[in-house]
Design a protein around this motif. Structure first.
Motif, PDB file in Angstrom:
ATOM      1  N   LEU A  48       0.830  -1.212   0.000  1.00 48.90           N
ATOM      2  CA  LEU A  48       0.000   0.000   0.000  1.00 48.90           C
ATOM      3  C   LEU A  48       0.860   1.257   0.000  1.00 48.90           C
ATOM      4  CD1 LEU A  48      -2.746   1.494   0.367  1.00 48.90           C
ATOM      5  CD2 LEU A  48      -2.431   1.188   2.832  1.00 48.90           C
ATOM      6  N   VAL A  49       1.880   1.287   0.854  1.00 44.94           N
ATOM      7  CA  VAL A  49       2.716   2.480   0.969  1.00 44.94           C
ATOM      8  C   VAL A  49       3.522   2.689  -0.307  1.00 44.94           C
ATOM      9  CG1 VAL A  49       4.611   3.538   2.250  1.00 44.94           C
ATOM     10  CG2 VAL A  49       2.817   2.312   3.474  1.00 44.94           C
ATOM     11  N   ARG A  50       4.103   1.616  -0.865  1.00 43.70           N
ATOM     12  CA  ARG A  50       4.889   1.796  -2.083  1.00 43.70           C
ATOM     13  C   ARG A  50       4.014   2.195  -3.254  1.00 43.70           C
ATOM     14  NH1 ARG A  50       3.108  -1.691  -6.331  1.00 43.70           N
ATOM     15  NH2 ARG A  50       5.117  -2.117  -7.237  1.00 43.70           N
ATOM     16  N   SER A  51       2.777   1.708  -3.295  1.00 43.44           N
ATOM     17  CA  SER A  51       1.871   2.096  -4.376  1.00 43.44           C
ATOM     18  C   SER A  51       1.418   3.541  -4.229  1.00 43.44           C
ATOM     19  CB  SER A  51       0.646   1.180  -4.399  1.00 43.44           C
ATOM     20  OG  SER A  51       1.036  -0.166  -4.606  1.00 43.44           O
ATOM     21  N   ALA A  52       1.314   4.013  -2.976  1.00 45.86           N
ATOM     22  CA  ALA A  52       0.916   5.404  -2.751  1.00 45.86           C
ATOM     23  C   ALA A  52       1.966   6.387  -3.235  1.00 45.86           C
ATOM     24  CB  ALA A  52       0.639   5.631  -1.273  1.00 45.86           C
ATOM     25  N   LEU A  53       3.196   5.924  -3.413  1.00 44.52           N
ATOM     26  CA  LEU A  53       4.294   6.791  -3.850  1.00 44.52           C
ATOM     27  C   LEU A  53       4.681   6.535  -5.292  1.00 44.52           C
ATOM     28  CD1 LEU A  53       6.496   6.537  -0.630  1.00 44.52           C
ATOM     29  CD2 LEU A  53       5.032   8.441  -1.308  1.00 44.52           C
ATOM     30  N   MET A  54       3.821   5.870  -6.055  1.00 41.60           N
ATOM     31  CA  MET A  54       4.115   5.540  -7.447  1.00 41.60           C
ATOM     32  C   MET A  54       3.088   6.154  -8.377  1.00 41.60           C
ATOM     33  SD  MET A  54       5.256   1.531  -7.506  1.00 41.60           S
ATOM     34  CE  MET A  54       6.864   0.998  -6.929  1.00 41.60           C
ATOM     35  N   GLN A  55       3.443   6.207  -9.635  1.00 45.45           N
ATOM     36  CA  GLN A  55       2.498   6.545 -10.681  1.00 45.45           C
ATOM     37  C   GLN A  55       1.659   5.321 -11.023  1.00 45.45           C
ATOM     38  OE1 GLN A  55       4.749   8.085 -13.966  1.00 45.45           O
ATOM     39  NE2 GLN A  55       5.474   9.889 -12.844  1.00 45.45           N
ATOM     40  N   ASP A  56       0.493   5.532 -11.595  1.00 47.99           N
ATOM     41  CA  ASP A  56      -0.392   4.413 -11.904  1.00 47.99           C
ATOM     42  C   ASP A  56       0.258   3.414 -12.849  1.00 47.99           C
ATOM     43  OD1 ASP A  56      -2.111   5.773 -10.341  1.00 47.99           O
ATOM     44  OD2 ASP A  56      -3.588   6.252 -11.897  1.00 47.99           O
ATOM     45  N   LEU A  61       3.665  -3.146 -12.875  1.00 48.02           N
ATOM     46  CA  LEU A  61       4.708  -3.697 -13.724  1.00 48.02           C
ATOM     47  C   LEU A  61       5.038  -5.119 -13.292  1.00 48.02           C
ATOM     48  CD1 LEU A  61       7.185  -0.671 -14.021  1.00 48.02           C
ATOM     49  CD2 LEU A  61       5.481  -1.446 -15.690  1.00 48.02           C
ATOM     50  N   SER A  62       5.472  -5.932 -14.228  1.00 40.44           N
ATOM     51  CA  SER A  62       5.838  -7.314 -13.946  1.00 40.44           C
ATOM     52  C   SER A  62       7.239  -7.576 -14.506  1.00 40.44           C
ATOM     53  CB  SER A  62       4.841  -8.289 -14.580  1.00 40.44           C
ATOM     54  OG  SER A  62       5.185  -9.624 -14.248  1.00 40.44           O
ATOM     55  N   PRO A  63       8.192  -7.949 -13.647  1.00 42.83           N
ATOM     56  CA  PRO A  63       8.093  -8.151 -12.195  1.00 42.83           C
ATOM     57  C   PRO A  63       7.868  -6.824 -11.467  1.00 42.83           C
ATOM     58  CG  PRO A  63      10.374  -8.274 -12.869  1.00 42.83           C
ATOM     59  CD  PRO A  63       9.575  -8.190 -14.132  1.00 42.83           C
ATOM     60  N   PRO A  64       7.251  -6.880 -10.279  1.00 47.22           N
ATOM     61  CA  PRO A  64       6.901  -5.631  -9.582  1.00 47.22           C
ATOM     62  C   PRO A  64       8.134  -4.891  -9.080  1.00 47.22           C
ATOM     63  CG  PRO A  64       6.438  -7.535  -8.194  1.00 47.22           C
ATOM     64  CD  PRO A  64       6.803  -8.080  -9.536  1.00 47.22           C
ATOM     65  N   GLU A  65       8.037  -3.593  -9.053  1.00 50.74           N
ATOM     66  CA  GLU A  65       9.069  -2.737  -8.496  1.00 50.74           C
ATOM     67  C   GLU A  65       8.654  -2.305  -7.080  1.00 50.74           C
ATOM     68  OE1 GLU A  65       9.881   0.538 -11.021  1.00 50.74           O
ATOM     69  OE2 GLU A  65      10.384  -0.701 -12.766  1.00 50.74           O
ATOM     70  N   TRP A  66       9.549  -2.528  -6.122  1.00 55.57           N
ATOM     71  CA  TRP A  66       9.223  -2.239  -4.733  1.00 55.57           C
ATOM     72  C   TRP A  66       9.647  -0.835  -4.308  1.00 55.57           C
ATOM     73  CZ3 TRP A  66       6.111  -5.222  -1.919  1.00 55.57           C
ATOM     74  CH2 TRP A  66       5.906  -6.540  -2.354  1.00 55.57           C
ATOM     75  N   ILE A  67      10.601  -0.266  -5.014  1.00 60.18           N
ATOM     76  CA  ILE A  67      11.067   1.079  -4.668  1.00 60.18           C
ATOM     77  C   ILE A  67      10.572   2.054  -5.730  1.00 60.18           C
ATOM     78  CG2 ILE A  67      13.073   2.536  -4.262  1.00 60.18           C
ATOM     79  CD1 ILE A  67      14.598   0.071  -3.389  1.00 60.18           C
ATOM     80  N   PRO A  68       9.759   3.027  -5.363  1.00 63.90           N
ATOM     81  CA  PRO A  68       9.260   3.996  -6.352  1.00 63.90           C
ATOM     82  C   PRO A  68      10.402   4.799  -6.976  1.00 63.90           C
ATOM     83  CG  PRO A  68       8.019   4.124  -4.297  1.00 63.90           C
ATOM     84  CD  PRO A  68       9.220   3.277  -4.014  1.00 63.90           C
ATOM     85  N   SER A  69      10.273   5.038  -8.247  1.00 64.42           N
ATOM     86  CA  SER A  69      11.269   5.836  -8.961  1.00 64.42           C
ATOM     87  C   SER A  69      10.576   6.608 -10.076  1.00 64.42           C
ATOM     88  CB  SER A  69      12.366   4.927  -9.533  1.00 64.42           C
ATOM     89  OG  SER A  69      13.333   5.690 -10.233  1.00 64.42           O
ATOM     90  N   PRO A  70      10.333   7.891  -9.891  1.00 64.04           N
ATOM     91  CA  PRO A  70      10.640   8.701  -8.694  1.00 64.04           C
ATOM     92  C   PRO A  70       9.527   8.588  -7.662  1.00 64.04           C
ATOM     93  CG  PRO A  70       9.708  10.079 -10.385  1.00 64.04           C
ATOM     94  CD  PRO A  70       9.790   8.704 -10.984  1.00 64.04           C
ATOM     95  N   PHE A  71       9.775   9.129  -6.473  1.00 63.81           N
ATOM     96  CA  PHE A  71       8.757   9.147  -5.426  1.00 63.81           C
ATOM     97  C   PHE A  71       7.676  10.169  -5.776  1.00 63.81           C
ATOM     98  CE2 PHE A  71      12.177   7.081  -3.225  1.00 63.81           C
ATOM     99  CZ  PHE A  71      11.552   6.219  -2.333  1.00 63.81           C
ATOM    100  N   GLN A  72       6.440   9.688  -5.847  1.00 64.72           N
ATOM    101  CA  GLN A  72       5.316  10.540  -6.240  1.00 64.72           C
ATOM    102  C   GLN A  72       4.639  11.081  -4.978  1.00 64.72           C
ATOM    103  OE1 GLN A  72       5.148  10.900  -9.472  1.00 64.72           O
ATOM    104  NE2 GLN A  72       3.298  12.116  -9.756  1.00 64.72           N
TER     105      GLN A  72
END
Length: 298
Positions: A48-56, A61-72
């Motif tokens: 939830l937290v990592r998705s809150a800091l990502m773009q839609d 993405l597959s495989p999923p990215e756990w660290i937002p780049s950039p932080f939204q």
């Protein structure tokens, strides 16, 4: 003659020191198991937290990215301003506070009657009350809605708060049971000493039982607050005007039939969950103590 203690052999280990090592290994293994068991529990929150800091476009993405780049970081500000969440927050707090006050007061009075007072048919009435737990909520949904409609209370907070002021209604049966079990652990000699001094049952309830039942009361407070804070079905049924919406309905506004604003939804959800997390950590010690002493552990 005085006995002379035999000298300890070189390199010998005291019995207590020998026992400490297995205890340390056991404690380390226990902590390791607890950490491993907490990972599946924390995984949805981390997502939830990592998705809150990502773009839609980055969330799925597959495989999923756990660290937002950039932080939204703008997801939080834009989500909380896209809807009048300040108004929703006030509505939710008002409903939660009234529900907590009503539940704690009426359920504690009922539990005191079932645990500390002696009256004919007490156990039969308590058994009938507990049977209400087996009644599904969906069975009473339509009759309850029709009742509030006939009373003209739709689109008000009355259907969401008034039931909590009647012990046993609105899911309060479990709270009555929990408080009753805790009240039974308080020595009855305290009541008898107060009655000898001329105290009334109401005075015994307020000056003896309630102060000694702080852990159980806090448990009921936490359960009621979380249930009210996260309630979605009740506000969805009874609230129509957007000015009366709660936080749960505000979160649902980010979803539609054709479009879901995932970034805003995740950011707003994280903000809504934050007060619950803070409340639990602040009252964690009382929560564990109350659940343990009420007999639920066994």
């Amino acid at each position: 003659m005085t006995a002379v203690a035999a000298p300890e052999r070189a390199g010998s280990v005291a019995p207590t020191e020998g026992l400490r090592k297995p205890r340390r290994y056991g404690r380390a293994l226990l902590y390791l198991l607890l950490v491993a068991g907490s990972i599946p529990t924390l995984l949805p929150f981390v997502w939830l937290v990592r998705s809150a800091l990502m773009q839609d476009t980055q969330m799925f993405l597959s495989p999923p990215e756990w660290i937002p780049s950039p932080f939204q970081w703008s997801n939080f500000t834009e989500a909380l301003t896209a809807q009048p969440f300040g108004r929703y927050f006030v509505n939710t707090v008002v409903i939660a506070v009234l529900s907590v006050l009503g539940t704690v007061l009426t359920c504690s009075v009922a539990a005191f009657s079932f645990s500390r007072l002696r009256w004919r048919g007490r156990n039969i009435v308590f058994a009938l009350l507990l049977s209400g737990v087996m009644l599904p909520y969906a069975v009473t949904l339509i009759p309850t809605f029709v009742m509030w409609q006939e009373l003209g209370a739709l689109d008000t907070i009355a259907p969401l708060t008034v039931p909590s002021w009647f012990a046993g209604a609105g899911g309060g049966v479990f709270n009555v049971f929990l408080l009753r079990q805790f009240f039974l652990t308080i020595p009855f000699e305290l009541d008898e000493a107060a009655y000898i001094d001329g105290a009334s049952p109401w005075r015994v309830f307020w000056t003896i039982v309630m102060p000694l039942s702080k852990p159980a009361i806090i448990v009921v407070t936490i359960f009621t607050f979380i249930g009210t804070w996260n309630d979605f079905l009740g506000p969805l049924l009874y609230l129509q005007n957007e000015e009366n919406y709660t936080l749960s309905l505000g979160l649902a506004s980010f979803q539609s039939m054709y479009l879901t604003q995932w970034g805003y939804l995740m950011a707003a959800s994280a903000a809504v969950i934050a007060p619950i997390i803070v409340l639990f950590f602040v009252l964690q010690r009382y929560f564990i103590e109350g659940v343990t002493l009420t007999g639920i552990k066994n």
